[in-house]
Structures are given as C-alpha cells and as structure tokens.
Scaffold this active site. Structure first.
Site, PDB file in Angstrom:
ATOM      1  N   ASN A   1       0.721  -2.654   5.379  1.00  0.00           N
ATOM      2  CA  ASN A   1      -0.055  -1.416   5.481  1.00  0.00           C
ATOM      3  C   ASN A   1      -1.275  -1.410   4.552  1.00  0.00           C
ATOM      4  O   ASN A   1      -2.264  -0.756   4.838  1.00  0.00           O
ATOM      5  CB  ASN A   1       0.887  -0.248   5.159  1.00  0.00           C
TER       6      ASN A   1
ATOM      7  N   GLY B   1      -1.042   7.699   1.044  1.00  0.00           N
ATOM      8  CA  GLY B   1      -1.222   7.807   2.500  1.00  0.00           C
ATOM      9  C   GLY B   1      -0.043   7.364   3.343  1.00  0.00           C
ATOM     10  O   GLY B   1       1.108   7.749   3.123  1.00  0.00           O
TER      11      GLY B   1
ATOM     12  N   GLU C   1      -6.318   9.049   1.662  1.00  0.00           N
ATOM     13  CA  GLU C   1      -7.418   8.741   0.726  1.00  0.00           C
ATOM     14  C   GLU C   1      -8.426   7.768   1.340  1.00  0.00           C
ATOM     15  O   GLU C   1      -9.398   7.362   0.691  1.00  0.00           O
ATOM     16  CB  GLU C   1      -6.834   8.157  -0.577  1.00  0.00           C
ATOM     17  N   PHE C   2      -8.179   7.397   2.608  1.00  0.00           N
ATOM     18  CA  PHE C   2      -8.975   6.373   3.296  1.00  0.00           C
ATOM     19  C   PHE C   2     -10.487   6.638   3.203  1.00  0.00           C
ATOM     20  O   PHE C   2     -11.255   5.735   2.839  1.00  0.00           O
ATOM     21  CB  PHE C   2      -8.522   6.323   4.764  1.00  0.00           C
TER      22      PHE C   2
ATOM     23  N   GLY D   1       0.832  -1.211   0.000  1.00  0.00           N
ATOM     24  CA  GLY D   1       0.000   0.000   0.000  1.00  0.00           C
ATOM     25  C   GLY D   1       0.859   1.250   0.000  1.00  0.00           C
ATOM     26  O   GLY D   1       0.559   2.230   0.688  1.00  0.00           O
TER      27      GLY D   1
ATOM     28  N   GLY E   1      -5.644   6.381  15.046  1.00  0.00           N
ATOM     29  CA  GLY E   1      -7.003   6.934  14.944  1.00  0.00           C
ATOM     30  C   GLY E   1      -7.102   7.647  13.612  1.00  0.00           C
ATOM     31  O   GLY E   1      -6.601   7.166  12.588  1.00  0.00           O
TER      32      GLY E   1
ATOM     33  N   TYR F   1     -15.499  -3.482   9.026  1.00  0.00           N
ATOM     34  CA  TYR F   1     -14.161  -2.861   9.027  1.00  0.00           C
ATOM     35  C   TYR F   1     -13.530  -3.060  10.404  1.00  0.00           C
ATOM     36  O   TYR F   1     -12.358  -3.475  10.509  1.00  0.00           O
ATOM     37  CB  TYR F   1     -14.221  -1.366   8.661  1.00  0.00           C
TER      38      TYR F   1
HETATM   39  P1  NDP Z   1      -4.987   5.185   1.600  1.00  0.00           P
HETATM   40  O1  NDP Z   1      -6.277   4.867   0.920  1.00  0.00           O
HETATM   41  O2  NDP Z   1      -4.390   6.522   1.392  1.00  0.00           O
HETATM   42  O3  NDP Z   1      -3.908   4.069   1.242  1.00  0.00           O
HETATM   43  C1  NDP Z   1      -4.248   2.711   1.187  1.00  0.00           C
HETATM   44  C2  NDP Z   1      -3.162   1.963   0.435  1.00  0.00           C
HETATM   45  O4  NDP Z   1      -3.511   0.567   0.412  1.00  0.00           O
HETATM   46  C3  NDP Z   1      -3.030   2.424  -1.003  1.00  0.00           C
HETATM   47  O5  NDP Z   1      -1.660   2.546  -1.324  1.00  0.00           O
HETATM   48  C4  NDP Z   1      -3.661   1.300  -1.804  1.00  0.00           C
HETATM   49  O6  NDP Z   1      -2.977   1.154  -3.038  1.00  0.00           O
HETATM   50  C5  NDP Z   1      -3.358   0.095  -0.918  1.00  0.00           C
HETATM   51  N1  NDP Z   1      -4.251  -1.029  -1.178  1.00  0.00           N
HETATM   52  C6  NDP Z   1      -5.584  -1.099  -1.001  1.00  0.00           C
HETATM   53  N2  NDP Z   1      -6.056  -2.282  -1.435  1.00  0.00           N
HETATM   54  C7  NDP Z   1      -4.982  -2.970  -1.911  1.00  0.00           C
HETATM   55  C8  NDP Z   1      -4.800  -4.240  -2.495  1.00  0.00           C
HETATM   56  N3  NDP Z   1      -5.849  -5.074  -2.705  1.00  0.00           N
HETATM   57  N4  NDP Z   1      -3.564  -4.631  -2.871  1.00  0.00           N
HETATM   58  C9  NDP Z   1      -2.507  -3.809  -2.680  1.00  0.00           C
HETATM   59  N5  NDP Z   1      -2.605  -2.596  -2.126  1.00  0.00           N
HETATM   60  C10 NDP Z   1      -3.825  -2.179  -1.753  1.00  0.00           C
HETATM   61  O7  NDP Z   1      -5.270   4.927   3.159  1.00  0.00           O
HETATM   62  P2  NDP Z   1      -4.319   4.940   4.439  1.00  0.00           P
HETATM   63  O8  NDP Z   1      -2.948   5.330   4.115  1.00  0.00           O
HETATM   64  O9  NDP Z   1      -5.045   5.700   5.476  1.00  0.00           O
HETATM   65  O10 NDP Z   1      -4.405   3.403   4.842  1.00  0.00           O
HETATM   66  C11 NDP Z   1      -3.293   2.608   5.137  1.00  0.00           C
HETATM   67  C12 NDP Z   1      -3.632   1.659   6.267  1.00  0.00           C
HETATM   68  O11 NDP Z   1      -3.909   2.411   7.446  1.00  0.00           O
HETATM   69  C13 NDP Z   1      -4.872   0.806   6.024  1.00  0.00           C
HETATM   70  O12 NDP Z   1      -4.612  -0.513   6.473  1.00  0.00           O
HETATM   71  C14 NDP Z   1      -5.931   1.450   6.904  1.00  0.00           C
HETATM   72  O13 NDP Z   1      -6.933   0.555   7.295  1.00  0.00           O
HETATM   73  C15 NDP Z   1      -5.086   1.929   8.056  1.00  0.00           C
HETATM   74  N6  NDP Z   1      -5.639   2.977   8.899  1.00  0.00           N
HETATM   75  C16 NDP Z   1      -5.997   4.182   8.353  1.00  0.00           C
HETATM   76  C17 NDP Z   1      -6.508   5.178   9.180  1.00  0.00           C
HETATM   77  C18 NDP Z   1      -6.977   6.479   8.649  1.00  0.00           C
HETATM   78  O14 NDP Z   1      -7.705   7.203   9.370  1.00  0.00           O
HETATM   79  N7  NDP Z   1      -6.611   6.877   7.447  1.00  0.00           N
HETATM   80  C19 NDP Z   1      -6.607   4.964  10.633  1.00  0.00           C
HETATM   81  C20 NDP Z   1      -6.217   3.665  11.062  1.00  0.00           C
HETATM   82  C21 NDP Z   1      -5.729   2.727  10.229  1.00  0.00           C
HETATM   83  P3  NDP Z   1      -3.659   0.803  -4.452  1.00  0.00           P
HETATM   84  O15 NDP Z   1      -5.068   1.321  -4.430  1.00  0.00           O
HETATM   85  O16 NDP Z   1      -2.769   1.482  -5.444  1.00  0.00           O
HETATM   86  O17 NDP Z   1      -3.567  -0.689  -4.529  1.00  0.00           O
HETATM   87  C1  8X3 Z   2      -9.479   4.043  10.450  1.00  0.00           C
HETATM   88  C2  8X3 Z   2      -9.930   4.818  11.628  1.00  0.00           C
HETATM   89  O1  8X3 Z   2     -11.945   5.413  13.052  1.00  0.00           O
HETATM   90  O2  8X3 Z   2     -12.209   5.511  10.649  1.00  0.00           O
HETATM   91  O3  8X3 Z   2      -9.072   2.767  10.826  1.00  0.00           O
HETATM   92  O4  8X3 Z   2     -12.101   3.415  11.758  1.00  0.00           O
HETATM   93  S1  8X3 Z   2     -11.626   4.772  11.778  1.00  0.00           S
END
Ligand code: NDP
Ligand code: 8X3
Length: 257
Positions: A91, A17, A193-194, A13, A188, A157
C-alpha cells in the site's frame, strides 16, 4: 469464506490513510499484523489504539520501502512465526507534484518511481519466495484509477500506477500453478493525507481536491481489500476499480457548489 484468524498480514504504509484503515479492519478480523512505515511515532500511536481495542498481536517495522537493503534485512530477520507472511498489502505510495511534464521536478519523479514501483517490487521480491515455498499466500497491490487513465499533469504518478497494474498482472501469470493469489485494488478519490503529500504540505490546496465531493474514505477501500482476501481459497479477485458516486473518471467529478 477464507478466515483471517491468525493470518500474518504485512501492511506497508500503515501509518496513515488506507494502510491504517486496513490495520484496524484486519485486527478486528483476528489477523496478526506486521505494520510498516517510515514514521514510527505514528505507527506506535496506531499500535496503542489497536491494543486498546483488539487482542491481536502486532509487529512494527520502521521501514523506508525505497531502501532495498533495509527491506531485505527487515524481511529476512523477521522471527518465526512472523516470517511466514500470509498476506502482503503493498500500500505504501505517494504522489509528488501535479505539474506539466516539461516543468515537473525530477526529484518528485524519482520519489514516486522509487516508492510506488521499486518499493513495491522489493517487498514482493523478498516476501513471495516464502509464499511459494509454503504454497500459500496473497499479494494485494494498491494501484489507482490513475493506472487506467492518465490525466493532465498526472504524467509520472499515472505511469507508476500503470506499472503497478502491469506488475500485478505479471506476478499473477508467473505464480500460475501455485496457490498464491494476486489482486490489484485500484481506487479513485479517497480522502487521506495523499493530496497534502502531493502538494508538499499545502493543506489548503489539498482540501480543495475534495471540496463539494463526497470522496471514498480509507475504510471504504479497506473494506474492499478485506473482501478480496476473504474469498474462498480457489477464488482470485484480479482487479477492483472503485470510485465515489461523485466521480465518473479521473477528471470527471461532480462538485456541489
Ligand atoms: P497517505 O499519504 O495517507 O498514506 C500513504 C502511506 O504510505 C503512509 O503510511 C506513508 O507512511 C507510506 N509511505 C510513503 N512513502 C513511503 C516509504 N518510502 N516507505 C514506507 N512507507 C511509505 O495516502 P493513501 O492512504 O491515500 O495512500 C495509500 C496508497 O493508496 C498509495 O499507494 C496511493 O498511491 C494509493 N491511492 C490513493 C488514492 C487517494 O485518492 N488517496 C487513490 C488511489 C490510490 P510514512 O510517511 O510514515 O512512511
Ligand atoms: C490517486 C487518485 O486521481 O489523484 O491515485 O490520481 S488520483
């Protein structure tokens, strides 16, 4: 302190992000990077940026972590020395939808389970045996506060991130007696792009998640991950929970008007 100089770090990933922020920070620390994601154009943009600023070596992998055969062949076909992965950062992950359980899309559920749980399992299963045979390595799983507290409409989720918590604990137990470290970093609210992914591209709705709040940045999380992997070799940071000052629980958020 444990040096990252020439350490081989696989980040899933990495196209966005937290993963992209880790790539930058780890490149600055002298690590050699294997960057994986589905969007290869985005990975290539990042690689170009990193090449301009750092002298680090980078290996890019277009990889969908949900595809077990693709994960197995990507890992088994890494040429030496790339195959000797020192640090795996699991990640890649996503949320899809924010709906009541009985109204939610089953396809959304499948995507979250396949990515957040099964994808993480596949990567770990194919990378860790090499770490065991070298008796060296560190697995960092990106969990979430959603794995500690379930919130309304978060159902599946939150379930996937609770699974990440349990899997991380299990891996740590099963690696007892080796030198391999296992960490879960559980953020948190981080602005990435989440939320846009969660709301299937609805940017307006995604923006509202962070309205009036100072969220964590991807760099804040990358900084914590860097801290975890640079402790002395005998120190294992099991779990870190971090959230913005404006957040006290998954649902308790201080929003300025
Ligand atoms: P982003 O959406 O910005 O990044 C997510 C990344 O995951 C992208 O690079 C995407 O790449 C990759 N990804 C998604 N699906 C796949 C797949 N099937 N195969 C390979 N790569 C994949 O989000 P975040 O940076 O926020 O998320 C990163 C991690 O942090 C996640 O696990 C998320 O659950 C976790 N998290 C996020 C929080 C938040 O508030 N943002 C809080 C807590 C945890 P691509 O689409 O190019 O494959
Ligand atoms: C991402 C944080 O609070 O949106 O894991 O679930 S929350």
């Amino acid at each position: 302190m444990f040096s990252l100089e020439n350490q081989i770090v696989l980040i899933t990933g990495a196209s966005s992000g937290i993963g992209a922020a880790c790539a930058k920070l780890f490149a600055a620390a002298g690590a050699k990077l294997i960057l994986a994601a589905r969007r290869f154009d985005r990975l290539q943009q990042l690689v170009e940026e990193l090449n301009k600023n750092f002298s680090t070596e980078i290996y890019s992998l277009q990889l969908d972590v949900r595809e077990i055969a693709a994960v197995e062949s990507a890992i088994s076909q890494l040429p030496p020395p790339w195959s000797d992965i020192d640090i795996l950062i699991n990640n890649a992950g996503l949320s899809r939808g924010l709906d009541k359980f009985h109204e939610a899309s089953i396809q959304d559920w499948e995507e979250m389970i396949d990515t957040n749980i099964k994808g993480l399992l596949y990567l770990t299963r194919f990378v860790v045996p090499g770490m065991v045979s070298r008796d060296r390595g560190h697995v960092v799983n990106i969990g979430s506060i959603a794995g500690h507290q379930t919130y309304p409409n978060g159902n599946v989720y939150c379930g996937t991130k609770a699974a990440v918590k349990a899997i991380t604990e299990g891996l740590k137990q099963d690696l007892l007696g080796t030198s391999i470290r296992v960490t879960s970093v559980d953020p948190g609210m981080v602005e990435t792009e989440f939320s846009e992914v969660r709301f299937h591209g609805d940017a307006e709705r995604a923006k509202k998640v962070y309205q009036g709040v100072t969220p964590l940045t991807p760099d804040d999380v990358a900084d914590v991950i860097l801290f975890c992997v640079t402790r002395p070799a005998h120190v294992n940071i099991n779990e870190v929970i971090l959230m913005p000052v404006d957040q006290a629980s998954v649902t308790l958020v201080n929003r300025k008007q």
